[in-house]
Design a protein around this motif. Structure first.
Motif, mmCIF file in Angstrom:
data_model
loop_
_atom_site.group_PDB
_atom_site.id
_atom_site.type_symbol
_atom_site.label_atom_id
_atom_site.label_comp_id
_atom_site.label_asym_id
_atom_site.label_seq_id
_atom_site.Cartn_x
_atom_site.Cartn_y
_atom_site.Cartn_z
ATOM 1 N N ASP A 1 22.934 15.602 -40.788
ATOM 2 C CA ASP A 1 23.648 16.192 -41.921
ATOM 3 C C ASP A 1 22.759 17.160 -42.690
ATOM 4 O O ASP A 1 23.193 18.230 -43.110
ATOM 5 C CB ASP A 1 24.138 15.095 -42.872
ATOM 6 C CG ASP A 1 25.452 14.499 -42.386
ATOM 7 O OD1 ASP A 1 25.935 14.951 -41.326
ATOM 8 O OD2 ASP A 1 25.978 13.593 -43.050
ATOM 9 N N ALA A 2 21.489 16.757 -42.882
ATOM 10 C CA ALA A 2 20.557 17.631 -43.586
ATOM 11 C C ALA A 2 20.325 18.896 -42.771
ATOM 12 O O ALA A 2 20.225 19.998 -43.326
ATOM 13 C CB ALA A 2 19.232 16.906 -43.831
ATOM 14 N N ALA A 3 20.259 18.745 -41.453
ATOM 15 C CA ALA A 3 20.055 19.914 -40.588
ATOM 16 C C ALA A 3 21.236 20.882 -40.725
ATOM 17 O O ALA A 3 21.043 22.100 -40.810
ATOM 18 C CB ALA A 3 19.892 19.471 -39.138
ATOM 19 N N ILE A 4 22.452 20.327 -40.791
ATOM 20 C CA ILE A 4 23.643 21.181 -40.925
ATOM 21 C C ILE A 4 23.622 21.910 -42.267
ATOM 22 O O ILE A 4 23.855 23.116 -42.344
ATOM 23 C CB ILE A 4 24.926 20.335 -40.797
ATOM 24 C CG1 ILE A 4 25.025 19.754 -39.378
ATOM 25 C CG2 ILE A 4 26.156 21.162 -41.115
ATOM 26 C CD1 ILE A 4 26.091 18.697 -39.226
ATOM 27 N N ALA A 5 23.311 21.152 -43.339
ATOM 28 C CA ALA A 5 23.304 21.748 -44.677
ATOM 29 C C ALA A 5 22.313 22.914 -44.730
ATOM 30 O O ALA A 5 22.640 24.003 -45.213
ATOM 31 C CB ALA A 5 22.944 20.697 -45.716
ATOM 32 N N LEU A 6 21.097 22.685 -44.208
ATOM 33 C CA LEU A 6 20.085 23.741 -44.247
ATOM 34 C C LEU A 6 20.471 24.908 -43.334
ATOM 35 O O LEU A 6 20.207 26.065 -43.655
ATOM 36 C CB LEU A 6 18.718 23.182 -43.835
ATOM 37 C CG LEU A 6 18.092 22.217 -44.841
ATOM 38 C CD1 LEU A 6 16.865 21.546 -44.253
ATOM 39 C CD2 LEU A 6 17.719 22.969 -46.118
ATOM 40 N N SER A 7 21.113 24.600 -42.208
ATOM 41 C CA SER A 7 21.556 25.665 -41.304
ATOM 42 C C SER A 7 22.558 26.571 -42.012
ATOM 43 O O SER A 7 22.518 27.792 -41.868
ATOM 44 C CB SER A 7 22.204 25.080 -40.050
ATOM 45 O OG SER A 7 21.258 24.350 -39.315
ATOM 46 N N LEU A 8 23.457 25.955 -42.780
ATOM 47 C CA LEU A 8 24.455 26.750 -43.492
ATOM 48 C C LEU A 8 23.793 27.683 -44.503
ATOM 49 O O LEU A 8 24.254 28.805 -44.723
ATOM 50 C CB LEU A 8 25.470 25.830 -44.182
ATOM 51 C CG LEU A 8 26.502 25.222 -43.227
ATOM 52 C CD1 LEU A 8 27.329 24.160 -43.925
ATOM 53 C CD2 LEU A 8 27.423 26.306 -42.666
ATOM 54 N N VAL A 9 22.690 27.211 -45.106
ATOM 55 C CA VAL A 9 21.964 28.078 -46.028
ATOM 56 C C VAL A 9 21.485 29.326 -45.286
ATOM 57 O O VAL A 9 21.660 30.459 -45.756
ATOM 58 C CB VAL A 9 20.751 27.339 -46.644
ATOM 59 C CG1 VAL A 9 19.860 28.302 -47.410
ATOM 60 C CG2 VAL A 9 21.227 26.228 -47.564
ATOM 61 N N LEU A 10 20.924 29.124 -44.098
ATOM 62 C CA LEU A 10 20.421 30.267 -43.338
ATOM 63 C C LEU A 10 21.557 31.170 -42.850
ATOM 64 O O LEU A 10 21.394 32.387 -42.792
ATOM 65 C CB LEU A 10 19.562 29.795 -42.158
ATOM 66 C CG LEU A 10 18.162 29.308 -42.544
ATOM 67 C CD1 LEU A 10 17.352 28.949 -41.313
ATOM 68 C CD2 LEU A 10 17.423 30.379 -43.352
ATOM 69 N N VAL A 11 22.709 30.570 -42.513
ATOM 70 C CA VAL A 11 23.863 31.389 -42.129
ATOM 71 C C VAL A 11 24.278 32.274 -43.311
ATOM 72 O O VAL A 11 24.496 33.484 -43.156
ATOM 73 C CB VAL A 11 25.060 30.502 -41.697
ATOM 74 C CG1 VAL A 11 26.322 31.346 -41.562
ATOM 75 C CG2 VAL A 11 24.756 29.808 -40.382
ATOM 76 N N ALA A 12 24.326 31.673 -44.500
ATOM 77 C CA ALA A 12 24.716 32.428 -45.691
ATOM 78 C C ALA A 12 23.736 33.566 -45.946
ATOM 79 O O ALA A 12 24.139 34.699 -46.231
ATOM 80 C CB ALA A 12 24.788 31.495 -46.902
#
Lengths: 249, 268
Positions: B241-252
């Motif tokens: 879940d933490a990996a997904i959250a941080l990935s979304l930051v990089l996508v943004a």
């Protein structure tokens, strides 16, 4: 053109579905890779069986990486983890039941073959201080080898701030072998099988990780998966593990 | 002219195969993003993004990518200038060398850096012997790795702009007695401003996303070399879940960079 493309996609997809010959997929902790490679060969050639043509695929990676993959939908037949916490994640997620302890591995502190920080010859009473000053590689606390190294440092009162925390024990070993660090916390089996020197740190050999193996609930080939686990636990299987430096369960 | 009128393809109705192919292509690009968003732990998002390890990695990523960009501009601008405004023997080789990190797998770049600047590398061993400097586990190493992969994006963008910029005006200014520094500040830089910003944004985004060279060369150390991509890689081990959250930051952030450089990539 497009039809060709779709055709090749379909071919790739089909190739993933396997062929007529039976196959077995094993996910194993990276520290098990050399031993399991030999174990698999011996399993295929086991006397009294007809396993010629059996395709066994070994995925060796950090236990936690493999566990995450399985929880996210990977479907190996067998999973072998380097500690109980990681195996518990699989069991808690309902992917497997009743894992078996099949071997154990000791923690070891190793240096590059030329021992750049003179740790092998250090006076035992000076060693902790020298280790504090040295650059050390170890696994991150999220993975079994890192949990064990952290526990050992705490119990032995070592003050270590690692220069790097890797996600699997093979990467730690590579940092030592290439001489990037003065020392690294690995398993005894890694120390034995590579060109490094073992530091005699008193009390370190009492830190041991249990290795557990299990057949996955959704194994494509449950009977064969069980046969492999039985072979790992058998006398010939245990002898191979012992030869690679693993301890009896 | 009596050529038969070429059949103009209808823009409104692409051939069926084109439609099918492009739909598949878009799916390939879009599906992974949908996967991230679909699995995103929205309710825990804030907690995950403000955890100590996430914040440490975020802060480090900003430091490393900014430092890398400073290095990229300081070294990359003269190089772009040299490539655009002069001719010399071996120029094509230099240009190929500049492009190399763009096509090289980052892990190969990291391995190369390791065997040059690592403790046993031919430069690194001298650093260790003479100054007691080892780079593993230092932010300096992470910055070097990021600058290595980001440099080509800045150099190629600025080089192209410098090449296209009209040197007649610069020559006229020089004839009228303007100093090279004045010409640079008042004529050349304002002229290529758009490309400078685009080059900066692209290089920064590349530096921010750097993973392979960093983990190979700089190691994985919290607060020193564990940038966002390395934190994501580690989080996958224990807390997807933490990996997904941080990935979304990089996508943004990546989408943001696309917006900043939209004139370059999204012609209207």
């Amino acid at each position: 053109m497009l039809l060709g493309l779709i055709g090749s996609i379909a071919l790739i997809a089909l190739a993933g579905c396997g062929s007529d010959s039976p196959s077995l997929t094993i996910d194993a902790a990276s520290s098990l890779e050399p031993a399991f490679t030999e174990l698999i060969e011996a399993f295929i050639d086991e006397p009294g069986t007809d396993r010629a043509g059996l395709i066994v695929e070994l995925n060796a990676a950090g236990s936690s990486t493999l566990a995450t993959g399985i929880i996210e939908g990977n479907r190996p037949d067998v999973f072998a983890a380097a500690d109980r916490d990681t195996m518990d994640r699989i069991v808690d997620a309902g992917r497997a039941e009743a894992p078996v302890l099949f071997t154990r591995n000791r923690l070891a502190l190793v240096t590059p073959s030329d021992d750049p920080a003179d740790l092998v010859t250090a006076d035992p009473s000076d060693l902790p201080g020298q280790l504090t000053a040295a650059s050390i590689a170890q696994c991150s606390p999220q993975v079994p080898c890192g949990r064990l190294a952290g526990e050992a440092q705490k119990m032995l009162g070592l003050q270590i701030e690692p220069a790097t925390e890797e996600t699997n024990v093979r990467s730690v070993l590579s940092k030592v072998e290439t001489g990037e660090v003065d020392a690294g916390f690995v398993y005894l089996t890694d120390a034995i099988t590579s060109d490094v020197q073992i530091i005699d740190l008193e009390g370190l050999d009492t830190f041991v990780n249990p290795y557990l193996i299990v057949r996955l609930e959704e194994a494509a080939n449950p009977a064969l998966a069980q046969e492999f686990i039985d072979f790992v636990l058998s006398m010939p299987g245990q002898e191979i593990l012992a030869r690679w430096g693993f301890l009896a369960p | 002219m009596n050529h038969p009128t070429p059949k103009t393809p209808s823009i409104n109705k692409p051939p069926r195969l084109v439609a099918a192919g492009s739909t598949l292509a878009l799916l390939l690009l879009l599906l992974p993003l949908v996967g991230l968003v679909e699995r995103a732990p929205w309710s825990r998002m804030w907690t995950l993004l403000t955890s100590t390890s996430a914040l440490t990695a975020l802060r480090l990523s900003l430091i490393v990518s900014s430092a890398a960009i400073v290095l990229v501009v300081l070294l990359g601008f003269p190089l772009a200038w040299l490539l655009a405004r002069s001719t010399f023997r071996g120029q094509r080789i230099v240009r190929a060398l500049v492009l190399l990190p763009m096509v090289l797998p980052p892990v190969v770049g990291g391995t190369a850096l390791l065997f040059a600047l690592g403790r046993r590398g031919f430069v690194g061993s001298a650093l260790d012997r003479w100054f007691g400097i080892t780079l593993l586990g230092t932010t300096t190493a992470a910055v070097l790795a990021a600058a290595f992969v980001a440099l080509p994006f800045f150099v190629t963008t600025v080089e192209a702009a410098l090449r296209e910029a009209d040197s007649d005006i610069e020559e006229a200014a020089a004839t009228l007695g303007a100093s090279p520094g004045f010409i640079m500040r008042r004529i050349t830089l304002p002229h290529i401003k758009g490309s400078l910003v685009a080059g900066l944004a692209l290089a920064w985004a590349r530096a921010l996303g750097e993973f392979g060279a960093t983990i190979t060369f700089a190691g994985n150390r919290a607060g020193k070399t564990r940038t966002l991509p390395l934190e994501i890689f580690l989080a996958l081990e224990s807390d997807p879940d933490a990996a997904i959250a941080l990935s979304l930051v990089l996508v943004a952030v990546s989408l943001g960079v696309l917006l900043v450089t939209r004139n370059r990539w999204l012609p209207r």
